[in-house]
Scaffold this active site. Structure first.
Site, short mmCIF file in Angstrom:
data_model
loop_
_atom_site.label_atom_id
_atom_site.label_comp_id
_atom_site.label_asym_id
_atom_site.label_seq_id
_atom_site.Cartn_x
_atom_site.Cartn_y
_atom_site.Cartn_z
N SER A 148 -18.00 -2.09 -1.21
CA SER A 148 -17.86 -0.70 -0.76
C SER A 148 -19.25 -0.22 -0.38
CB SER A 148 -17.32 0.15 -1.92
OG SER A 148 -17.43 1.54 -1.64
N TYR A 161 -17.12 2.90 -10.82
CA TYR A 161 -16.73 2.22 -9.57
C TYR A 161 -17.96 1.66 -8.86
CZ TYR A 161 -14.60 1.71 -4.90
OH TYR A 161 -14.15 1.23 -3.70
N1 NAD Z 1 -10.24 2.97 1.11
C1 NAD Z 1 -11.52 3.17 0.97
O1 NAD Z 1 -12.05 4.26 1.27
C2 NAD Z 1 -12.40 2.07 0.45
C3 NAD Z 1 -13.77 2.13 0.70
C4 NAD Z 1 -14.58 1.11 0.22
C5 NAD Z 1 -14.04 0.03 -0.44
N2 NAD Z 1 -12.69 -0.02 -0.67
C6 NAD Z 1 -12.16 -1.21 -1.36
O2 NAD Z 1 -11.15 -1.80 -0.57
C7 NAD Z 1 -10.33 -2.64 -1.39
C8 NAD Z 1 -8.87 -2.42 -1.03
O3 NAD Z 1 -8.50 -1.11 -1.42
P1 NAD Z 1 -7.71 -0.13 -0.46
O4 NAD Z 1 -8.66 0.94 -0.06
O5 NAD Z 1 -6.95 -0.87 0.55
O6 NAD Z 1 -6.74 0.56 -1.56
P2 NAD Z 1 -5.17 0.35 -1.82
O7 NAD Z 1 -4.92 1.05 -3.11
O8 NAD Z 1 -4.42 0.78 -0.64
O9 NAD Z 1 -5.03 -1.21 -2.02
C9 NAD Z 1 -5.49 -1.86 -3.19
C10 NAD Z 1 -4.46 -2.92 -3.59
O10 NAD Z 1 -4.93 -3.60 -4.76
C11 NAD Z 1 -3.80 -3.82 -5.60
N3 NAD Z 1 -4.21 -4.05 -6.98
C12 NAD Z 1 -4.59 -3.14 -7.92
N4 NAD Z 1 -4.84 -3.74 -9.09
C13 NAD Z 1 -4.62 -5.07 -8.88
C14 NAD Z 1 -4.71 -6.21 -9.72
N5 NAD Z 1 -5.06 -6.12 -11.01
N6 NAD Z 1 -4.42 -7.42 -9.19
C15 NAD Z 1 -4.03 -7.52 -7.90
N7 NAD Z 1 -3.91 -6.47 -7.07
C16 NAD Z 1 -4.20 -5.26 -7.55
C17 NAD Z 1 -2.96 -2.55 -5.44
O11 NAD Z 1 -1.63 -2.77 -5.86
C18 NAD Z 1 -3.10 -2.30 -3.95
O12 NAD Z 1 -2.06 -2.96 -3.23
C19 NAD Z 1 -10.68 -2.26 -2.83
O13 NAD Z 1 -11.51 -3.28 -3.38
C20 NAD Z 1 -11.45 -0.95 -2.68
O14 NAD Z 1 -12.35 -0.74 -3.75
C21 NAD Z 1 -11.87 0.97 -0.23
#
Ligand code: NAD
Length: 285
Positions: A148, A161
């Site tokens: 991130s 986080y």
């Molecule tokens: N959306 C943002 O603004 C943003 C920014 C920077 C980084 N991220 C990172 O992107 C990645 C994906 O997140 P996203 O934004 O698509 O959110 P999201 O919540 O849409 O997707 C995350 C997925 O991870 C799954 N998950 C949660 N716990 C789990 C576990 N123990 N085992 C397996 N799967 C699990 C959830 O069910 C979900 O489907 C994450 O690592 C998040 O930290 C997101």
């Protein structure tokens, strides 16, 4: 692998954790478009089934498995599935992640265990379960660790986080050096996006009951994150596309949001000058 030529991913296999939602779902779609076979994993089986349906791929090209990435055995099982069905993974996306927020002195032991279990140990398990087979096979292969912008900056009220995502960046940099020293055609990228409209602000939906004692003051920050993600300048689909382009180009740092780079420069300038850190709330996550 010649770094000058883009890697043709057609016929290769992608393993994507957190594939039921957000970036994971969009990564599945761009990998399908690239002609890849898919191994999709998540704790959310209904969401996984929806992602699989969206890809429109037959079982010969795509498979799903429930996998809690915080559990070493689950990730080992995922690696075995990829091996049995498709001969192993060519690109592993360690994407699953969760968010906890609030002042760091109010963070509960369960906040730390949950967020580090998924965000840090999930990546560690992915690397341990998949990389040895990638090295043994000797064919081009790649790992994408989803960190991130909070892995490069330190915004207040996101301490747990942010610490977990800094760990993901550190794991990725160390892995990069170790893979380079192996002499094998295996590499790694680390993705550091800012706010994007996904399910991340509602990460608590997957929080296990055994770890549900959350920071009592996280609601305001979560609401701010939700608003910021909804107003994000890039879509999850655009970030997924940009990530696959980085894999094809074998690029290490993937920072899809332009505004993150000056914010990182500002942080490093303060560090080098010996000044106090700049409040990252003025910067994108
Ligand atoms: N959306 C943002 O603004 C943003 C920014 C920077 C980084 N991220 C990172 O992107 C990645 C994906 O997140 P996203 O934004 O698509 O959110 P999201 O919540 O849409 O997707 C995350 C997925 O991870 C799954 N998950 C949660 N716990 C789990 C576990 N123990 N085992 C397996 N799967 C699990 C959830 O069910 C979900 O489907 C994450 O690592 C998040 O930290 C997101």
């Amino acid at each position: 692998m010649n770094n000058a030529t883009a890697w043709n991913l057609g016929g290769r296999t992608a393993v994507i954790t957190g594939a039921a939602s957000g970036f994971g779902r969009e990564l599945a779609l761009v990998c399908r478009d690239a002609g890849m076979q898919l191994v999709l994993a998540d704790v959310d089986e209904a969401g996984l089934a929806q992602t699989l349906a969206l890809t429109g791929l037959a079982p010969a090209r795509a498979v799903t498995q429930r996998c809690d990435v915080s559990r070493a055995d689950d990730v080992d099982r995922l690696a075995r599935l990829a091996q049995q069905r498709f001969g192993g993974a060519h690109v592993l996306f360690n994407n699953a992640g969760v968010l906890a927020a609030g002042p760091i002195w109010k963070a509960t032991p369960q906040d730390w265990n949950w967020v580090f279990g998924v965000n840090v140990m999930g990546v560690a398990h992915g690397v341990r379960s998949f990389v040895p087979a990638m090295l043994d096979r000797g064919e081009p292969a790649w790992v994408v660790n989803v960190a991130s912008a909070a892995g490069l900056l330190c915004p207040p009220d996101l301490g747990v986080y942010s610490a977990s995502k800094h760990a993901v960046v550190a794991i990725s940099e160390c892995l990069h050096h170790e893979l380079a020293a192996s002499g094998k055609p295996v590499g790694v990228s680390v993705l550091c996006p800012s706010f994007v409209d996904t399910g991340i602000a509602d990460a608590d939906r997957q929080r296990p009951a055994s770890l549900d004692d959350a920071n009592p003051e996280q609601a305001a920050t979560i609401a701010r994150i939700r608003k910021a993600t909804r107003g994000g300048t890039l879509s999850a689909a655009q970030v997924a596309q940009c990530t696959l382009e980085a894999v094809r180009a074998r690029r290490f740092y993937v920072l899809p949001h332009d505004k993150v780079v000056p914010a990182v420069a500002q942080r490093l300038a303060a560090l080098i000058a010996g000044d106090a850190p700049v409040d990252a709330r003025a910067s994108p996550r």
